[in-house]
Design a protein around this motif. Structure first.
Motif, short mmCIF file in Angstrom:
data_model
loop_
_atom_site.label_atom_id
_atom_site.label_comp_id
_atom_site.label_asym_id
_atom_site.label_seq_id
_atom_site.Cartn_x
_atom_site.Cartn_y
_atom_site.Cartn_z
N TRP A 69 0.83 -1.21 0.00
CA TRP A 69 0.00 0.00 0.00
C TRP A 69 0.86 1.25 0.00
N VAL A 111 2.42 1.75 4.72
CA VAL A 111 1.44 2.83 4.68
C VAL A 111 1.95 4.01 5.51
N LEU A 118 -7.91 3.05 -7.99
CA LEU A 118 -8.97 2.16 -7.51
C LEU A 118 -10.19 2.20 -8.42
N ILE A 138 -14.43 6.27 -3.60
CA ILE A 138 -13.78 5.04 -3.10
C ILE A 138 -14.75 4.26 -2.23
N ILE A 180 -15.81 0.38 -3.01
CA ILE A 180 -15.58 -0.81 -2.19
C ILE A 180 -16.88 -1.36 -1.59
N PHE A 207 -15.52 -13.99 -2.25
CA PHE A 207 -14.85 -12.71 -2.00
C PHE A 207 -13.98 -12.81 -0.77
N HIS A 263 -11.00 -10.57 1.57
CA HIS A 263 -10.67 -9.18 1.85
C HIS A 263 -9.54 -8.68 0.97
N THR A 285 -9.64 -5.98 -4.00
CA THR A 285 -10.11 -4.64 -3.74
C THR A 285 -11.05 -4.21 -4.85
N ALA A 333 -14.11 -4.79 3.58
CA ALA A 333 -13.26 -4.15 2.59
C ALA A 333 -11.82 -4.14 3.06
N ASN A 334 -10.91 -3.91 2.15
CA ASN A 334 -9.52 -3.72 2.54
C ASN A 334 -9.43 -2.49 3.43
N VAL A 367 -6.89 -0.66 4.54
CA VAL A 367 -6.03 0.46 4.15
C VAL A 367 -6.80 1.39 3.22
N ILE A 368 -7.50 0.79 2.28
CA ILE A 368 -8.24 1.61 1.31
C ILE A 368 -9.40 2.32 1.99
N ALA A 369 -10.13 1.59 2.84
CA ALA A 369 -11.24 2.21 3.54
C ALA A 369 -10.76 3.39 4.37
#
Lengths: 365, 314
Positions: free
Chosen positions: A84, A145, A286, A331, A335, A356, A358, A361, B93-94, B96-98
Motif C-alpha cells: 500500500w 502505509v 482504484l 472510493i 468498495i 470474495f 478481503h 479490492t 473491505a480492505n 487500508v483503502i477504507a
C-alpha cells in the motif's frame, strides 16, 4: 454476432460499477450542496463547463490528467501486489528535485541528452524515496502505509528548505523558487494558446506500457505477490527483493509524474509544486480497477473534476473541497459494491458467496 | 545559546509544552488501542480527527459552551467512524483503502463545511479555548507545578483516560472480548461473543477518542479551526499504538516522545538554532519512521489484525 453481443455485455459489466459509484458520489455531493444552500444543478453545470467548455478548458483537463495517469499507474503496480504505497506525493516531489538538480547542474549538455537524463533522474528520485519505504518493509517489517505517509511530510519540508536555501533563484527577489530551466528543455506545446504539452503523449505511452508490463516476467511475479506471500514463496520468488523492486518501480513513476509537471508546466521548482496528486492517484487507480485502460479513463474523469471544481469555486462560490468529498465518496462506493453483490448472490442462490476475500479490492486479477 | 538551553525556565516550558502537544496524539492513540486490539487498522483517524476538530469548534462557536463543543466533537467522531466500521466489518473491505477513503473524505468535508458555515473571512472566527486550570497545592510546587499541574482540563482528562483504558482493557469482560475478537474471532464467536458488534464498538470508541483528540487541537490548544491542523497526527497515533504494543501506559510514553520532539522543535526555532527550521519541523515524522523501524520486527500483532471475520468462511 453472438460474440459481439457478449463482448459488449462484458464492457457494460466492467464499466457499470465505476459509473454507478461516480453517480452515487455525485448524488451525495448534490445533497451536500442542497444542505449548504447551494444549487446543485448550477454547481454541476459550472463544473462541467469549467472542464469541457472550450478548447482551452479541455486542454487544461488533459494537462491535469497527465501526472495523474502516470502516478496512478505506479500506484496500481504496488496495490496489485498488496503493497500500500500511499506516498505518491513525496515521491513526486523527490522526482522534481532530482530532475531539477540535473537540469541546473549540467546545463552545458545539449537538450537531447539533458532532457532524457533529467527524466531518468526524476524516476530515480521518486524510486529511491519509495524504495526506502520498500527496504523498511522488507528488512524491518515496518508498515509501508505509515512510512510512505511520513516520508510525504518529510519531502514537503525538504522541498521547502531547498527552494528557500540551496536551490533558490539568485535573481528571484527571495521568492521560494528555483531558477527557470533553459528554454530548450521545455516540453513542446501540442496546441498553441493552451498549456497542453508533450507530457500527455508520454502519459498515454506509459499507460500502454502498463499492458506490456503486466505481461512481462516482472509483472507476473508482482501479480503472484498479490495472491499472497505464500503463493509467491512457493513459486520461488524472493519476497523481500520483490517488495523493494515493486516500491522502486511504483514510486519511480510518481517521480516521472513530477518530471512532466516541471518540464511541461512550471519550468521550475515551487514550494507547492505537488498539488496533492498522490492521494488523488490512489482514487484514480482504484476507480480504474487497477488496470491501465481503467486508469486512463478515470484520470481523465478526475482531472475534469479538479479543473471544473476550481471554476465552480470561482464562479458560484462552491468550496473546492467538494472535490475531495466526491473523491472520498467514490472510493467508499467502489468498495461497498461488494455488499450489494453479496446481497444479490445470497438472494439468487440462497447460499453465501465465499468467493470474495478481503484481499481483492475490486477484482482485477 | 547553550546557557539558555540549560535554564530552568527553558526546561519547564519544554516539558510543559511536550505534555500539551502530546495530548491530541494520546487521546487518539488510546481509542485506537481498542480498535487495533479488535483487529482493525483504522487509517481514517486523520479524517476523523479533522471532523472532530471542526465539530468541537462549531459546537463551541454557536453555543459559547466548550463542553457542548467537546460533546459534539465526540459525537462527530463516533458518527464518522461508523463509515469505517461499516466498511471494515460489514463490507469486509480492505482496511487500508477504507481508511484512506475516510481520510480523504474527512479532509474534504471538514474544509467544505467550514467554508460553507463561516464563508471567506479576513479574520478567522475564534473562540475562547479551555483555560489553564492550576491544581491547588501541587500547582505551586517549584518546577513540577508548572510542568504537570498547570494545564487545561482536557490534558488531565487524557491522563485519567490512560488509566481507564488500562482498566477496561485488562480487567473487564468487555476488554477480554475485545482481545479475543482480535486474536481469535472464531473462538470468540463460539463462546457467544458477537464479533461484528465488538468490532463496531471498538471502531466507534476509536472514533470518539479521535474526535476528542481533534477537538483538543481546535478548542483546547488553539482557538480556531484550520484545514491542516491535524497534520498527520492521526497516522502518528496509529504508529504510536504499534510502538506501544497496545499498552496504554507505553502509548502515553510514546505520545510524550512525539510531544517532546514537537515542543523541542518549536523552542529551538524560537532560539534561532543554526539548523534550517524545516529540518526541525520534519523531526516528528522522521521520529515516527525510526520508531516503527525499531519495533515492527518484534511486534506481535493481534492474530486477526486486518483480517475480516465471516462466520461461513474458513
Amino acid at each position: 454476432m453472438l460474440n459481439r453481443k457478449t463482448s459488449l455485455k462484458n464492457i457494460m459489466v466492467s464499466i457499470a460499477p465505476p459509473v454507478i459509484s461516480i453517480g452515487l458520489a455525485m448524488l451525495v455531493g448534490a445533497l451536500l450542496l442542497l444542505f449548504t444552500g447551494q444549487d446543485p444543478l448550477e454547481a454541476f453545470k459550472t463544473l462541467f463547463w469549467g472542464a469541457f467548455g472550450s478548447t482551452n478548458r479541455i486542454a487544461e483537463t488533459l494537462v491535469k490528467a497527465t501526472p495523474l495517469m502516470i502516478m496512478a499507474l505506479g500506484t496500481s503496480i504496488a496495490f496489485k501486489s498488496q503493497l500500500w504505497n500511499i506516498g505518491g506525493d513525496g515521491q513526486f516531489t523527490l522526482g522534481t528535485v532530482f530532475a531539477m538538480l540535473v537540469a541546473l547542474n549540467f546545463s552545458a549538455l545539449p537538450a537531447p541528452i539533458l532532457l532524457p537524463l533529467s527524466f531518468l533522474a526524476a524516476f530515480l528520485g521518486g524510486a529511491l524515496w519509495g524504495g526506502l519505504a520498500g527496504v523498511f518493509r522488507a528488512k524491518f517489517n515496518a508498515n509501508e502505509v505509515i512510512t510512505t505517509l511520513m516520508l510525504n511530510y518529510v519531502a514537503v519540508y525538504l522541498l521547502g528548505w531547498l527552494v528557500r536555501g540551496p536551490m533558490i533563484d539568485p535573481n528571484g527577489h527571495g521568492f521560494p523558487q528555483t531558477p527557470l530551466i533553459q528554454e530548450s528543455l521545455k516540453l513542446p506545446i501540442l496546441l498553441s494558446g493552451t498549456r497542453l504539452h508533450f507530457g500527455i503523449i508520454i502519459a498515454v505511452f506509459i499507460i500502454f506500457a502498463g499492458y506490456v508490463f503486466w505481461r512481462s516476467t516482472i509483472g507476473f511475479r508482482i501479480k503472484l505477490m498479490g495472491e499472497g506471500h505464500h503463493v509467491a514463496r512457493y513459486s520461488g520468488i524472493k519476497i523481500s527483493k520483490t517488495i523493494v523492486l515493486i516500491m522502486f518501480i511504483s514510486s519511480g513513476l510518481a517521480g516521472v509524474a513530477g518530471w512532466t509537471e516541471v518540464f511541461g508546466i512550471h519550468y521550475r521548482l515551487l514550494d507547492d509544486i505537488n498539488s496533492g496528486y498522490g492521494m488523488l492517484a490512489i482514487v484514480v487507480a482504484l476507480l480504474g480497477n487497477l488496470n491501465p485502460l481503467g486508469i486512463g479513463i478515470s484520470s481523465f474523469f478526475f482531472a475534469a473534476l479538479i479543473v471544473g471544481g476550481s471554476t465552480m469555486q470561482r464562479m458560484v462560490g462552491v468550496p473546492f473541497s467538494l472535490v475531495s468529498v466526491i473523491e472520498g465518496l467514490v472510493i467508499i462506493f467502489v468498495i461497498s459494491r461488494v455488499v450489494y453483490t453479496q446481497w444479490r448472490d445470497r438472494h439468487a442462490n440462497r447460499t453465501f458467496n465465499p468467493g470474495f476475500s478481503h484481499q481483492s479490492t475490486g477484482g482485477g486479477h | 545559546m547553550q546557557t539558555e538551553l540549560l535554564t530552568q525556565g527553558f526546561l519547564i516550558s519544554l516539558l510543559a509544552g511536550a505534555i500539551r502537544t502530546s495530548v491530541p496524539i494520546l487521546f487518539t492513540a488510546l481509542g485506537d488501542i481498542f480498535t487495533q486490539r479488535a483487529g482493525i487498522l483504522n487509517l481514517g483517524l486523520e479524517g476523523i480527527m479533522l471532523m472532530g476538530a471542526l465539530g468541537g469548534f462549531v459546537g463551541t462557536y454557536f453555543t459559547d459552551n466548550l463542553w457542548v463543543g467537546v460533546l459534539i466533537a465526540i459525537l462527530t467522531g463516533v458518527l464518522f467512524s461508523l463509515i469505517m466500521a461499516f466498511l471494515s466489518v460489514t463490507v469486509k473491505a480492505n482496511q487500508v483503502i477504507a481508511g484512506t477513503a475516510l481520510t480523504i473524505l474527512g479532509t474534504g468535508l471538514s474544509a467544505y463545511l467550514y467554508r460553507s458555515i463561516f464563508g471567506v473571512q479576513k479574520l478567522p472566527p475564534q473562540i475562547e479555548a479551555f483555560p489553564a486550570l492550576k491544581i491547588p497545592i501541587l500547582g505551586d510546587l517549584p518546577f513540577w507545578g508548572p510542568v504537570f499541574f498547570n494545564h487545561n482540563i482536557l490534558v488531565y482528562l487524557a491522563f485519567i483516560l490512560v488509566i481507564v483504558t488500562h482498566i477496561v482493557m485488562e480487567k473487564t469482560t468487555f476488554g477480554l472480548s475485545v482481545r479475543a475478537v482480535g486474536e481469535h474471532p472464531r473462538a470468540a464467536d463460539s463462546r457467544g461473543i458477537n464479533v461484528p458488534l465488538v468490532r463496531y464498538l471498538c471502531v466507534m470508541i476509536g472514533g470518539a477518542f479521535a474526535g476528542l483528540g481533534g477537538a483538543f487541537l481546535s478548542i483546547g490548544f488553539m482557538n480556531t479551526f484550520l484545514d491542516q491542523m491535524v497534520a498527520g497526527r492521526g497516522f502518528i497515533a496509529v504508529a504510536v499504538v504499534i510502538f506501544a504494543r497496545w499498552n496504554p501506559y507505553r502509548a502515553l510514553g510514546a505520545a510524550l516522545l512525539f510531544g517532546g520532539a514537537n515542543a523541542l522543535q518549536l523552542r529551538l526555532q524560537a532560539l534561532g538554532m543554526p539548523v534550517p527550521h524545516q529540518f526541525l519541523l520534519a523531526l516528528p515524522y522522521i521520529l515516527t519512521i525510526l520508531v516503527l523501524l525499531s519495533v515492527s520486527k518484534k511486534a506481535e500483532f493481534p492474530a486477526a489484525y486486518t483480517v475480516p471475520y465471516s462466520r461461513s468462511e474458513r
